[in-house]
Scaffold this active site. Structure first.
Site, PDB file in Angstrom:
ATOM      1  N   ARG A 113      13.631   4.078  12.141  1.00  0.00           N
ATOM      2  CA  ARG A 113      12.359   4.813  12.104  1.00  0.00           C
ATOM      3  C   ARG A 113      11.545   4.515  13.568  1.00  0.00           C
ATOM      4  NH1 ARG A 113       9.495   4.503   6.534  1.00  0.00           N
ATOM      5  NH2 ARG A 113       8.615   6.360   7.586  1.00  0.00           N
ATOM      6  N   PRO A 162       0.638  -1.318   0.027  1.00  0.00           N
ATOM      7  CA  PRO A 162      -0.081   0.053  -0.075  1.00  0.00           C
ATOM      8  C   PRO A 162       0.673   1.367  -0.122  1.00  0.00           C
ATOM      9  CG  PRO A 162      -0.126  -1.169   2.024  1.00  0.00           C
ATOM     10  CD  PRO A 162       0.559  -2.171   1.183  1.00  0.00           C
ATOM     11  N   ASN A 163       0.251   2.277  -0.870  1.00  0.00           N
ATOM     12  CA  ASN A 163       0.853   3.494  -1.011  1.00  0.00           C
ATOM     13  C   ASN A 163       2.132   3.729  -1.714  1.00  0.00           C
ATOM     14  OD1 ASN A 163      -1.226   5.009   0.537  1.00  0.00           O
ATOM     15  ND2 ASN A 163      -0.315   3.846   2.463  1.00  0.00           N
ATOM     16  N   GLU A 208      12.609 -10.062   0.955  1.00  0.00           N
ATOM     17  CA  GLU A 208      11.949  -8.563   1.542  1.00  0.00           C
ATOM     18  C   GLU A 208      12.878  -7.643   1.367  1.00  0.00           C
ATOM     19  OE1 GLU A 208      11.296  -9.001   5.846  1.00  0.00           O
ATOM     20  OE2 GLU A 208      10.337  -7.294   5.910  1.00  0.00           O
ATOM     21  N   ASN A 218       7.807  -5.888  -1.226  1.00  0.00           N
ATOM     22  CA  ASN A 218       7.855  -4.948  -0.455  1.00  0.00           C
ATOM     23  C   ASN A 218       6.635  -4.778   0.325  1.00  0.00           C
ATOM     24  OD1 ASN A 218       8.000  -2.329   1.089  1.00  0.00           O
ATOM     25  ND2 ASN A 218       8.963  -1.250  -0.554  1.00  0.00           N
ATOM     26  N   ARG A 249       5.332  12.345  -2.555  1.00  0.00           N
ATOM     27  CA  ARG A 249       5.400  12.723  -1.571  1.00  0.00           C
ATOM     28  C   ARG A 249       6.528  12.267  -0.431  1.00  0.00           C
ATOM     29  NH1 ARG A 249      -0.686  13.589   0.140  1.00  0.00           N
ATOM     30  NH2 ARG A 249      -1.435  14.788  -1.541  1.00  0.00           N
ATOM     31  N   ALA A 269       3.297  -0.950   4.587  1.00  0.00           N
ATOM     32  CA  ALA A 269       2.810  -0.978   6.054  1.00  0.00           C
ATOM     33  C   ALA A 269       2.095  -2.381   6.473  1.00  0.00           C
ATOM     34  CB  ALA A 269       1.743  -0.140   6.257  1.00  0.00           C
ATOM     35  N   TYR A 275      11.567   8.623   1.253  1.00  0.00           N
ATOM     36  CA  TYR A 275      11.429   7.460   0.375  1.00  0.00           C
ATOM     37  C   TYR A 275      12.259   8.032  -1.237  1.00  0.00           C
ATOM     38  CZ  TYR A 275       7.965   5.377   3.461  1.00  0.00           C
ATOM     39  OH  TYR A 275       7.557   5.058   4.424  1.00  0.00           O
ATOM     40  N   HIS A 321      12.741  -3.127   1.832  1.00  0.00           N
ATOM     41  CA  HIS A 321      12.201  -1.959   2.242  1.00  0.00           C
ATOM     42  C   HIS A 321      13.136  -0.843   1.630  1.00  0.00           C
ATOM     43  CE1 HIS A 321       9.407  -3.867   4.765  1.00  0.00           C
ATOM     44  NE2 HIS A 321      10.145  -4.415   5.058  1.00  0.00           N
TER      45      HIS A 321
HETATM   46  O1  CA2 Z   1      10.598   1.510   3.596  1.00  0.00           O
HETATM   47  C1  CA2 Z   1       9.825   0.946   2.909  1.00  0.00           C
HETATM   48  O2  CA2 Z   1       9.971   0.521   1.724  1.00  0.00           O
HETATM   49  C2  CA2 Z   1       8.472   0.519   3.638  1.00  0.00           C
HETATM   50  O3  CA2 Z   1       7.976  -0.656   3.358  1.00  0.00           O
HETATM   51  C3  CA2 Z   1       7.648   1.590   3.034  1.00  0.00           C
HETATM   52  C4  CA2 Z   1       6.102   1.534   3.747  1.00  0.00           C
HETATM   53  C5  CA2 Z   1       6.245   1.794   5.317  1.00  0.00           C
HETATM   54  O4  CA2 Z   1       4.942   1.604   5.884  1.00  0.00           O
HETATM   55  C6  CA2 Z   1       7.385   0.745   5.795  1.00  0.00           C
HETATM   56  O5  CA2 Z   1       7.317   0.766   7.187  1.00  0.00           O
HETATM   57  C7  CA2 Z   1       8.547   0.871   5.273  1.00  0.00           C
HETATM   58  C8  CA2 Z   1       5.360   2.947   3.299  1.00  0.00           C
HETATM   59  C9  CA2 Z   1       5.169   3.108   1.880  1.00  0.00           C
HETATM   60  C10 CA2 Z   1       4.622   4.426   1.689  1.00  0.00           C
HETATM   61  O6  CA2 Z   1       5.027   5.034   0.706  1.00  0.00           O
HETATM   62  C11 CA2 Z   1       4.914   6.721   0.289  1.00  0.00           C
HETATM   63  C12 CA2 Z   1       5.331   6.963  -0.530  1.00  0.00           C
HETATM   64  C13 CA2 Z   1       5.058   8.375  -0.826  1.00  0.00           C
HETATM   65  C14 CA2 Z   1       4.206   8.837  -0.017  1.00  0.00           C
HETATM   66  C15 CA2 Z   1       3.647   8.295   1.036  1.00  0.00           C
HETATM   67  C16 CA2 Z   1       3.934   7.208   1.294  1.00  0.00           C
END
Ligand code: CA2
Length: 148
Positions: free
Chosen positions: A108, A11-12, A99, A75, A19, A78, A24, A101
């Protein structure tokens, strides 16, 4: 089957590049997919690349990968920190799973320090940004037996 790999994104991750660039980076998911496709070509892998915001869809995609792919990179975003369903789905397949990230989840918030996926993954890469996906493809190449 022996040369097909799947890369699944949770997700996301479709928002990458738009953003939260401080966490990221500025590279979008389409660019990551293109870089992964290039790397897969080097290893002779056929690539299936997906992003979904749905936990159930991720479970189905993991099951599908287990049936038709030689390796999986995921990946789970969340869902990493919440999903017993994804843990169980990975447990149920018999292919190497890496896996990935983008961020260093251990540097974090504490709720990101636990992964339901790590105990059932072959290996985990985190904190290296999009390079993590590229390294994961190379890692899978060492795990997948060559076609006879
Ligand atoms: O670091 C990673 O790849 C994560 O899997 C990214 C997830 C986070 O919940 C994990 O703890 C670590 C979140 C991805 C959301 O990505 C966004 C990208 C741009 C704007 C908002 C969210």
């Amino acid at each position: 089957m022996a040369n097909k790999i799947a890369i699944l994104n949770g997700p996301n991750l479709n928002l990458l590049g738009n953003r939260e660039g401080d966490i990221y980076g500025s590279i979008g998911l389409a660019e990551i997919e293109a870089a992964c496709a290039d790397e897969c070509e080097r290893f002779g892998f056929e690539l299936e690349f997906f992003q979904t915001n749905s936990e159930g869809d991720l479970v189905t995609l993991i099951q599908d990968a287990g049936a038709v792919c030689a390796g999986l990179i995921i990946n789970p975003a969340a869902y990493t920190h919440t999903s017993v369903a994804i843990h169980d789905a990975i447990r149920a397949i018999n292919i190497p799973v890496i896996e990935v990230h983008l961020s260093n989840i251990f540097a974090r918030e504490s709720f990101r320090h636990h992964s339901y996926v790590s105990p059932v993954a072959t290996g985990t890469i985190c904190g290296l940004g999009p390079t993590g996906y590229i390294l994961a493809i190379g890692a899978l190449a060492t795990q997948i037996p060559e076609e006879q």
